[in-house]
Write a protein that holds these residues in place. Structure first.
Motif, PDB file in Angstrom:
ATOM      1  N   GLN A  64      29.826  27.780  33.289  1.00  0.00           N
ATOM      2  CA  GLN A  64      30.912  26.971  33.935  1.00  0.00           C
ATOM      3  C   GLN A  64      31.720  26.109  33.028  1.00  0.00           C
ATOM      4  O   GLN A  64      32.965  25.809  32.922  1.00  0.00           O
ATOM      5  CB  GLN A  64      30.384  26.202  34.959  1.00  0.00           C
ATOM      6  CG  GLN A  64      31.442  25.334  35.630  1.00  0.00           C
ATOM      7  CD  GLN A  64      30.986  24.541  37.099  1.00  0.00           C
ATOM      8  OE1 GLN A  64      29.923  24.799  37.321  1.00  0.00           O
ATOM      9  NE2 GLN A  64      31.989  23.854  37.565  1.00  0.00           N
ATOM     10  N   TRP A  65      31.072  25.549  32.009  1.00  0.00           N
ATOM     11  CA  TRP A  65      31.528  24.534  31.095  1.00  0.00           C
ATOM     12  C   TRP A  65      31.882  25.171  29.758  1.00  0.00           C
ATOM     13  O   TRP A  65      32.151  24.577  28.774  1.00  0.00           O
ATOM     14  CB  TRP A  65      30.572  23.323  30.695  1.00  0.00           C
ATOM     15  CG  TRP A  65      30.316  22.646  32.046  1.00  0.00           C
ATOM     16  CD1 TRP A  65      29.112  22.564  32.975  1.00  0.00           C
ATOM     17  CD2 TRP A  65      31.583  21.759  32.860  1.00  0.00           C
ATOM     18  NE1 TRP A  65      29.337  21.857  34.076  1.00  0.00           N
ATOM     19  CE2 TRP A  65      30.678  21.550  33.968  1.00  0.00           C
ATOM     20  CE3 TRP A  65      32.531  21.453  32.823  1.00  0.00           C
ATOM     21  CZ2 TRP A  65      31.489  20.642  35.049  1.00  0.00           C
ATOM     22  CZ3 TRP A  65      33.432  20.909  33.599  1.00  0.00           C
ATOM     23  CH2 TRP A  65      32.816  20.399  34.682  1.00  0.00           C
ATOM     24  N   GLY A 102      38.485  31.837  27.126  1.00  0.00           N
ATOM     25  CA  GLY A 102      39.652  31.244  27.694  1.00  0.00           C
ATOM     26  C   GLY A 102      39.645  31.279  29.308  1.00  0.00           C
ATOM     27  O   GLY A 102      40.473  30.890  30.179  1.00  0.00           O
ATOM     28  N   VAL A 103      38.329  31.520  29.864  1.00  0.00           N
ATOM     29  CA  VAL A 103      38.258  31.428  31.244  1.00  0.00           C
ATOM     30  C   VAL A 103      37.780  29.947  31.406  1.00  0.00           C
ATOM     31  O   VAL A 103      37.074  29.378  30.840  1.00  0.00           O
ATOM     32  CB  VAL A 103      36.996  32.311  31.708  1.00  0.00           C
ATOM     33  CG1 VAL A 103      36.792  32.251  33.166  1.00  0.00           C
ATOM     34  CG2 VAL A 103      37.242  33.901  31.220  1.00  0.00           C
ATOM     35  N   LYS A 104      38.452  29.737  32.676  1.00  0.00           N
ATOM     36  CA  LYS A 104      38.120  28.197  33.268  1.00  0.00           C
ATOM     37  C   LYS A 104      37.634  28.418  34.516  1.00  0.00           C
ATOM     38  O   LYS A 104      38.119  28.908  35.478  1.00  0.00           O
ATOM     39  CB  LYS A 104      39.375  27.311  33.179  1.00  0.00           C
ATOM     40  CG  LYS A 104      40.267  27.415  31.991  1.00  0.00           C
ATOM     41  CD  LYS A 104      39.280  26.414  31.096  1.00  0.00           C
ATOM     42  CE  LYS A 104      40.250  26.406  29.699  1.00  0.00           C
ATOM     43  NZ  LYS A 104      39.373  26.164  28.423  1.00  0.00           N
ATOM     44  N   THR A 133      39.880  30.533  36.798  1.00  0.00           N
ATOM     45  CA  THR A 133      41.269  31.224  36.280  1.00  0.00           C
ATOM     46  C   THR A 133      41.251  31.754  34.880  1.00  0.00           C
ATOM     47  O   THR A 133      40.400  31.101  34.125  1.00  0.00           O
ATOM     48  CB  THR A 133      42.266  30.130  36.280  1.00  0.00           C
ATOM     49  OG1 THR A 133      42.089  29.015  35.586  1.00  0.00           O
ATOM     50  CG2 THR A 133      42.690  29.615  37.675  1.00  0.00           C
ATOM     51  N   VAL A 134      41.829  32.613  34.557  1.00  0.00           N
ATOM     52  CA  VAL A 134      41.984  33.176  33.323  1.00  0.00           C
ATOM     53  C   VAL A 134      43.780  33.150  33.015  1.00  0.00           C
ATOM     54  O   VAL A 134      44.600  33.768  33.597  1.00  0.00           O
ATOM     55  CB  VAL A 134      42.096  34.561  33.165  1.00  0.00           C
ATOM     56  CG1 VAL A 134      42.113  35.248  31.895  1.00  0.00           C
ATOM     57  CG2 VAL A 134      40.346  34.773  33.344  1.00  0.00           C
ATOM     58  N   PHE A 139      40.626  34.065  39.924  1.00  0.00           N
ATOM     59  CA  PHE A 139      39.685  35.141  40.424  1.00  0.00           C
ATOM     60  C   PHE A 139      38.438  34.537  40.906  1.00  0.00           C
ATOM     61  O   PHE A 139      38.159  33.468  40.947  1.00  0.00           O
ATOM     62  CB  PHE A 139      39.417  35.997  38.836  1.00  0.00           C
ATOM     63  CG  PHE A 139      38.228  35.015  38.215  1.00  0.00           C
ATOM     64  CD1 PHE A 139      37.153  35.067  38.448  1.00  0.00           C
ATOM     65  CD2 PHE A 139      38.832  34.026  37.134  1.00  0.00           C
ATOM     66  CE1 PHE A 139      36.289  34.311  37.620  1.00  0.00           C
ATOM     67  CE2 PHE A 139      38.108  33.532  36.662  1.00  0.00           C
ATOM     68  CZ  PHE A 139      36.578  33.425  36.516  1.00  0.00           C
ATOM     69  N   SER A 140      37.804  35.436  41.647  1.00  0.00           N
ATOM     70  CA  SER A 140      36.427  35.367  42.296  1.00  0.00           C
ATOM     71  C   SER A 140      35.643  36.305  42.221  1.00  0.00           C
ATOM     72  O   SER A 140      36.338  37.610  42.415  1.00  0.00           O
ATOM     73  CB  SER A 140      36.741  34.917  43.890  1.00  0.00           C
ATOM     74  OG  SER A 140      35.609  34.606  44.168  1.00  0.00           O
ATOM     75  N   ARG A 141      34.484  36.284  41.849  1.00  0.00           N
ATOM     76  CA  ARG A 141      33.654  37.471  41.379  1.00  0.00           C
ATOM     77  C   ARG A 141      32.346  37.064  41.424  1.00  0.00           C
ATOM     78  O   ARG A 141      31.761  36.143  41.385  1.00  0.00           O
ATOM     79  CB  ARG A 141      33.790  38.089  40.092  1.00  0.00           C
ATOM     80  CG  ARG A 141      33.419  37.307  38.750  1.00  0.00           C
ATOM     81  CD  ARG A 141      33.369  38.040  37.606  1.00  0.00           C
ATOM     82  NE  ARG A 141      32.353  37.258  36.471  1.00  0.00           N
ATOM     83  CZ  ARG A 141      33.027  36.882  35.514  1.00  0.00           C
ATOM     84  NH1 ARG A 141      34.432  37.027  35.069  1.00  0.00           N
ATOM     85  NH2 ARG A 141      32.258  36.164  34.639  1.00  0.00           N
ATOM     86  N   GLN A 142      31.461  38.339  42.019  1.00  0.00           N
ATOM     87  CA  GLN A 142      30.097  38.257  41.916  1.00  0.00           C
ATOM     88  C   GLN A 142      29.475  39.085  41.010  1.00  0.00           C
ATOM     89  O   GLN A 142      30.037  40.434  41.065  1.00  0.00           O
ATOM     90  CB  GLN A 142      29.342  38.445  43.337  1.00  0.00           C
ATOM     91  CG  GLN A 142      29.848  37.224  44.226  1.00  0.00           C
ATOM     92  CD  GLN A 142      29.021  37.234  45.533  1.00  0.00           C
ATOM     93  OE1 GLN A 142      29.032  38.100  46.217  1.00  0.00           O
ATOM     94  NE2 GLN A 142      28.396  36.113  45.951  1.00  0.00           N
ATOM     95  N   SER A 143      28.218  38.968  40.509  1.00  0.00           N
ATOM     96  CA  SER A 143      27.752  39.955  39.620  1.00  0.00           C
ATOM     97  C   SER A 143      26.067  39.860  39.728  1.00  0.00           C
ATOM     98  O   SER A 143      25.455  38.738  40.095  1.00  0.00           O
ATOM     99  CB  SER A 143      27.675  39.616  38.095  1.00  0.00           C
ATOM    100  OG  SER A 143      29.165  39.923  37.810  1.00  0.00           O
TER     101      SER A 143
END
Length: 168
Positions: A64-65, A102-104, A133-134, A139-143
């Motif tokens: 996350q950070w 670059g992903v926040k 955000t990129v 975006f919202s995703r699950q893995s």
């Protein structure tokens, strides 16, 4: 006689003690254990599982950070990770990718954490849920993620990772 000597040498070289397997923790308590030893064994197993769950949650916070500190500490030098794209990365590549992506992230959570212990090796699977955000795109995703850990003198080290992006 020479065949017997050769056989003894092969058996000695390939014995479990040579590979360090004789001193590993059993998968289940031995029937010969006293009740106190069984309680101690169960306590140690529970502590190891809780430590692995904590590591998974710490990794989610680090994601996350966008900080690689925990990964530098717990990823083994021979770490190999597989991204959802199929790309294979080593420890240095993974940390660099994560820190400079670059992903926040507004949130990154590890849940449904499952730990399976195999002597001094653990396979941990969990669900990663991320939002962020990129650039200007949200975006919202699950893995589903699987980590393989090995326990040694320096504690748990992650040696392998596989991430599979879920549809949707």
């Amino acid at each position: 006689m020479k065949k017997l000597a050769a056989l003894l040498i092969v058996i000695t070289v390939l014995s479990p003690v040579r590979f360090g397997m004789a001193q590993q923790t059993p998968l289940a308590p031995c029937p010969q254990m006293s009740p106190d030893e069984m309680r101690q064994w169960a306590k140690e197993q529970d502590e190891k599982q809780q430590e692995l769950i904590s590591l998974e949650k710490e990794m989610a916070r680090a994601m996350q950070w966008n900080t690689g500190t925990i990964f530098r500490r717990i990823y083994g030098e021979d770490f190999q990770g597989i991204l959802p794209t199929g790309q294979i990365m080593d420890k240095v590549g993974w940390i660099g990718f994560m820190e400079k992506s670059g992903v926040k992230y507004s949130s990154f959570v590890a849940s449904d954490i499952r730990v399976r212990m195999f002597q001094d090796t653990a396979v941990v699977s969990c669900l990663w849920s991320a939002r962020g955000t990129v650039g200007d795109r949200a975006f919202s995703r699950q893995s589903r993620v699987t980590h393989v850990y090995v326990y040694g003198q320096q504690g748990w080290k992650t040696v392998s990772s596989q991430e599979t992006l879920l549809p949707g």
